[in-house]
Design a protein around this motif. Structure first.
Motif, PDB file in Angstrom:
ATOM      1  N   GLN A  66      -4.736  59.119  -2.070  1.00 40.53           N
ATOM      2  CA  GLN A  66      -3.461  59.743  -2.394  1.00 40.53           C
ATOM      3  C   GLN A  66      -2.292  59.009  -1.744  1.00 40.53           C
ATOM      4  O   GLN A  66      -1.233  58.832  -2.357  1.00 40.53           O
ATOM      5  CB  GLN A  66      -3.479  61.215  -1.953  1.00 40.53           C
ATOM      6  CG  GLN A  66      -4.442  62.080  -2.756  1.00 40.53           C
ATOM      7  CD  GLN A  66      -4.591  63.482  -2.190  1.00 40.53           C
ATOM      8  OE1 GLN A  66      -4.458  63.701  -0.987  1.00 40.53           O
ATOM      9  NE2 GLN A  66      -4.875  64.443  -3.058  1.00 40.53           N
ATOM     10  N   LEU A  67      -2.478  58.590  -0.500  1.00 37.68           N
ATOM     11  CA  LEU A  67      -1.416  57.855   0.201  1.00 37.68           C
ATOM     12  C   LEU A  67      -1.146  56.517  -0.467  1.00 37.68           C
ATOM     13  O   LEU A  67       0.015  56.109  -0.629  1.00 37.68           O
ATOM     14  CB  LEU A  67      -1.802  57.655   1.663  1.00 37.68           C
ATOM     15  CG  LEU A  67      -1.855  58.923   2.532  1.00 37.68           C
ATOM     16  CD1 LEU A  67      -2.427  58.600   3.907  1.00 37.68           C
ATOM     17  CD2 LEU A  67      -0.471  59.553   2.670  1.00 37.68           C
ATOM     18  N   MET A  68      -2.205  55.821  -0.851  1.00 42.66           N
ATOM     19  CA  MET A  68      -2.036  54.543  -1.532  1.00 42.66           C
ATOM     20  C   MET A  68      -1.335  54.725  -2.877  1.00 42.66           C
ATOM     21  O   MET A  68      -0.463  53.925  -3.248  1.00 42.66           O
ATOM     22  CB  MET A  68      -3.404  53.875  -1.737  1.00 42.66           C
ATOM     23  CG  MET A  68      -3.931  53.169  -0.510  1.00 42.66           C
ATOM     24  SD  MET A  68      -2.909  51.740  -0.073  1.00 42.66           S
ATOM     25  CE  MET A  68      -4.024  50.839   0.974  1.00 42.66           C
ATOM     26  N   LEU A  69      -1.704  55.763  -3.598  1.00 41.92           N
ATOM     27  CA  LEU A  69      -1.064  56.030  -4.885  1.00 41.92           C
ATOM     28  C   LEU A  69       0.418  56.344  -4.687  1.00 41.92           C
ATOM     29  O   LEU A  69       1.269  55.876  -5.452  1.00 41.92           O
ATOM     30  CB  LEU A  69      -1.773  57.185  -5.584  1.00 41.92           C
ATOM     31  CG  LEU A  69      -1.373  57.473  -7.037  1.00 41.92           C
ATOM     32  CD1 LEU A  69      -1.741  56.292  -7.935  1.00 41.92           C
ATOM     33  CD2 LEU A  69      -2.046  58.746  -7.546  1.00 41.92           C
ATOM     34  N   ALA A  70       0.739  57.119  -3.634  1.00 47.75           N
ATOM     35  CA  ALA A  70       2.133  57.431  -3.334  1.00 47.75           C
ATOM     36  C   ALA A  70       2.911  56.169  -2.962  1.00 47.75           C
ATOM     37  O   ALA A  70       4.114  56.066  -3.219  1.00 47.75           O
ATOM     38  CB  ALA A  70       2.211  58.456  -2.203  1.00 47.75           C
ATOM     39  N   ASN A  71       2.219  55.213  -2.359  1.00 49.13           N
ATOM     40  CA  ASN A  71       2.840  53.948  -1.964  1.00 49.13           C
ATOM     41  C   ASN A  71       2.889  52.942  -3.112  1.00 49.13           C
ATOM     42  O   ASN A  71       3.344  51.821  -2.933  1.00 49.13           O
ATOM     43  CB  ASN A  71       2.061  53.342  -0.787  1.00 49.13           C
ATOM     44  CG  ASN A  71       2.896  52.409   0.061  1.00 49.13           C
ATOM     45  OD1 ASN A  71       4.116  52.369  -0.054  1.00 49.13           O
ATOM     46  ND2 ASN A  71       2.233  51.666   0.925  1.00 49.13           N
ATOM     47  N   ARG A  72       2.396  53.347  -4.290  1.00 51.46           N
ATOM     48  CA  ARG A  72       2.382  52.511  -5.497  1.00 51.46           C
ATOM     49  C   ARG A  72       1.725  51.146  -5.219  1.00 51.46           C
ATOM     50  O   ARG A  72       2.226  50.089  -5.595  1.00 51.46           O
ATOM     51  CB  ARG A  72       3.806  52.307  -6.034  1.00 51.46           C
ATOM     52  CG  ARG A  72       4.463  53.598  -6.491  1.00 51.46           C
ATOM     53  CD  ARG A  72       5.815  53.340  -7.129  1.00 51.46           C
ATOM     54  NE  ARG A  72       5.674  52.572  -8.372  1.00 51.46           N
ATOM     55  CZ  ARG A  72       5.444  53.113  -9.557  1.00 51.46           C
ATOM     56  NH1 ARG A  72       5.329  54.421  -9.677  1.00 51.46           N
ATOM     57  NH2 ARG A  72       5.359  52.355 -10.640  1.00 51.46           N
ATOM     58  N   ASP A  73       0.562  51.222  -4.580  1.00 48.95           N
ATOM     59  CA  ASP A  73      -0.154  49.973  -4.298  1.00 48.95           C
ATOM     60  C   ASP A  73      -0.640  49.311  -5.572  1.00 48.95           C
ATOM     61  O   ASP A  73      -0.945  48.117  -5.581  1.00 48.95           O
ATOM     62  CB  ASP A  73      -1.340  50.234  -3.367  1.00 48.95           C
ATOM     63  CG  ASP A  73      -2.458  51.018  -4.047  1.00 48.95           C
ATOM     64  OD1 ASP A  73      -2.132  52.008  -4.745  1.00 48.95           O
ATOM     65  OD2 ASP A  73      -3.630  50.653  -3.892  1.00 48.95           O
ATOM     66  N   PHE A  74      -0.728  50.082  -6.672  1.00 50.06           N
ATOM     67  CA  PHE A  74      -1.172  49.487  -7.940  1.00 50.06           C
ATOM     68  C   PHE A  74      -0.142  48.502  -8.487  1.00 50.06           C
ATOM     69  O   PHE A  74      -0.476  47.617  -9.274  1.00 50.06           O
ATOM     70  CB  PHE A  74      -1.455  50.585  -8.974  1.00 50.06           C
ATOM     71  CG  PHE A  74      -0.316  51.540  -9.199  1.00 50.06           C
ATOM     72  CD1 PHE A  74       0.652  51.289 -10.143  1.00 50.06           C
ATOM     73  CD2 PHE A  74      -0.224  52.707  -8.448  1.00 50.06           C
ATOM     74  CE1 PHE A  74       1.702  52.175 -10.358  1.00 50.06           C
ATOM     75  CE2 PHE A  74       0.822  53.612  -8.649  1.00 50.06           C
ATOM     76  CZ  PHE A  74       1.789  53.337  -9.603  1.00 50.06           C
ATOM     77  N   ASP A  75       1.117  48.633  -8.069  1.00 49.50           N
ATOM     78  CA  ASP A  75       2.141  47.659  -8.439  1.00 49.50           C
ATOM     79  C   ASP A  75       2.203  46.509  -7.455  1.00 49.50           C
ATOM     80  O   ASP A  75       2.485  45.376  -7.818  1.00 49.50           O
ATOM     81  CB  ASP A  75       3.518  48.332  -8.514  1.00 49.50           C
ATOM     82  CG  ASP A  75       3.728  49.070  -9.825  1.00 49.50           C
ATOM     83  OD1 ASP A  75       3.060  48.682 -10.810  1.00 49.50           O
ATOM     84  OD2 ASP A  75       4.517  50.019  -9.861  1.00 49.50           O
ATOM     85  N   GLY A  76       1.948  46.814  -6.166  1.00 46.45           N
ATOM     86  CA  GLY A  76       2.124  45.809  -5.129  1.00 46.45           C
ATOM     87  C   GLY A  76       3.589  45.704  -4.767  1.00 46.45           C
ATOM     88  O   GLY A  76       4.469  45.968  -5.595  1.00 46.45           O
TER      89      GLY A  76
END
Length: 465
Positions: free
Chosen positions: A236-246
């Motif tokens: 959830q934290l990674m998704l909130a940080n938009r890691d999928f975009d980088g």
């Protein structure tokens, strides 16, 4: 005058289907020769799929195959599991615990009202610390995790447990800490504010982005979350940080690593216009917790999984999900399909680490972790992932480290680390990954074919007493 007959409503009648047919949890050792089959059926809108997976993953069970089917609001989850040795589950205590835990975790009514057994009591007794939970997300850089640990040590925080992931130059960390002197949670507002301010300064240092993604949440808990719950929070934290975009200033080494991983997996999003579904297909190297990672992400994106098939064969996994938004619709745009594809690819990649695995076990102390991670940094290594757990006076730590320059870790450097960290118990393990992506023709599989061959059998299994 004609009497008016009003309809009679029996309050129990509204729940008649649920009372007759479910919800029901069944652990079956007869249907499959090589696996134990966990079956859950529910009349709920979504069904307790994610909670079921959390129970199975927390027990270190491996998922080899799974089918999800829904019809007229009825959800059926069928999951084939094995233990860590690849065997069926034979211990009746474990089987009973699986059933009870799924009822409790999924919020289902247990018709048998089992009493907590000894296995469950043992499992729960492992998490008995009162602690403060600190959650952090930010843009990653070499040495950042070491600096976070240093701040916690300076603030006299004892790290009971901590887990950190990095992906696409994004960092997420969940740390359970207590006060060094009292061994209890930290509840002083001024002290908590100071800890938060110091961590914010560290996270924002050397960042060209004034709006750096920094999120620190402090709360109190009577017990440490299970590992699976912590990992869901990391997702959830990674998704909130938009890691999928980088991040916009993603370094070249990260880009090269990301391109290499893309060649090892394939994520496609198709449309089923007739039924109003998006169809997410994932083909990649199989590994533990893969289904949990993808289901976590779809759930956190507010998608409902109506049908799915998950198979694995010869170290290769194939997953197919039929999904809609919680409101029952899909936007059916190129943008939506692209976001779903990128998020699922990130879900698969987050847990993967190309670094060298280092294991350390030593006497626990406040300054130990900053010292160890600072030693890594002084030798040109950075922590890509970390799992830290304290067991009484001992601490068990697993670090995945990479060379700051992006090159392979020099084993001479590792030998130097061994000498400097002596007398700590220090072990080195390299993570071996399959180099070849196996052909999908070998297990070419779709949910349509599954329904034709299995529906009759599943219906009989679920409805029969």
């Amino acid at each position: 005058m004609m009497d008016v007959c009003y309809p009679y409503f029996d309050p129990d009648f509204e729940n008649l289907n649920e009372r007759i047919y479910g919800p029901r949890v069944n652990v079956d050792n007869e249907d499959c020769k090589n696996c134990t089959v966990v079956k859950v059926d529910s009349l709920e809108k979504q069904g307790p799929l994610l909670e079921v997976l959390q129970v199975l993953i927390d027990m270190d069970l491996l998922i080899s195959k799974s089918y999800i089917f829904s019809d007229a609001g009825w959800f059926m989850d069928v999951i084939h599991v094995k233990d860590k040795l690849g065997n069926k589950i034979r211990d009746n205590r474990v089987i009973n615990y699986i059933q009870q835990a799924i009822y409790q975790r999924g919020g289902l009514k247990n018709p048998q009202d089992h009493v907590m057994n000894s296995y469950e009591t043992t499992a729960k007794s492992e998490f008995c610390h009162k602690c403060t939970v600190i959650e952090i997300i930010g843009i990653n850089r070499p040495g950042l995790f070491s600096e976070i640990l240093a701040v916690l040590a300076e603030e006299n925080c004892n790290v009971i447990e901590a887990h950190a992931w990095s992906h696409n130059d994004c960092l997420a960390c969940v740390a359970y800490v207590s006060d060094q002197s009292t061994s209890s949670y930290i509840d002083d507002p001024n002290r908590l504010s100071t800890i938060k301010d110091h961590l914010s300064i560290v996270l924002q240092a050397n960042s060209a982005d004034d709006n750096d993604h920094v999120f620190i949440k402090t709360c109190f808990t009577e017990s440490i979350r299970s590992m699976c719950q912590t990992e869901r929070r990391l997702h959830q934290l990674m998704l909130a940080n938009r890691d999928f975009d980088g991040p916009p200033h993603c370094c070249s080494n990260t880009l090269v690593s990301s391109m290499r991983r893309r060649k090892e997996k394939k994520v496609t999003i198709d449309r089923c216009t007739e039924k109003g579904y998006l169809i997410a297909n994932i083909e990649c190297i199989d590994r533990p917790k893969l289904m949990f990672d993808t289901v976590c992400t779809l759930t956190d994106m507010n998608y409902i999984i109506f049908h799915a098939s998950i198979t694995s064969d010869d170290h290769f996994a194939f997953q197919e999900y039929y999904i809609r938004h919680e409101d029952g619709y899909i936007e059916d745009t190129d943008e939506e399909r692209q976001v779903v594809s990128k998020c699922l690819e990130a879900a698969v990649n987050r847990r993967e680490c190309e670094g060298l695995r280092l294991e350390l076990c030593a006497q626990n102390s406040v300054g130990l972790l900053p010292y160890v991670t600072r030693t890594f940094r002084e030798h040109g290594l950075t922590v890509a992932r970390a799992d830290i757990e304290a067991h009484g006076e001992k601490t068990s730590n697993v670090f995945y480290v990479k060379d700051i320059s992006g090159n392979e870790v020099d084993m001479e450097t590792v030998d130097t680390l061994r000498r400097e960290l002596d007398p700590l118990l220090f072990q080195v393990k390299t993570e071996l990954k399959p180099q070849k992506l196996y052909s999908t023709e070998k297990i070419g599989f779709s949910f349509t074919n599954l329904l034709r061959s299995q529906l009759e059998k599943f219906t009989h299994s679920f409805v029969s007493p």
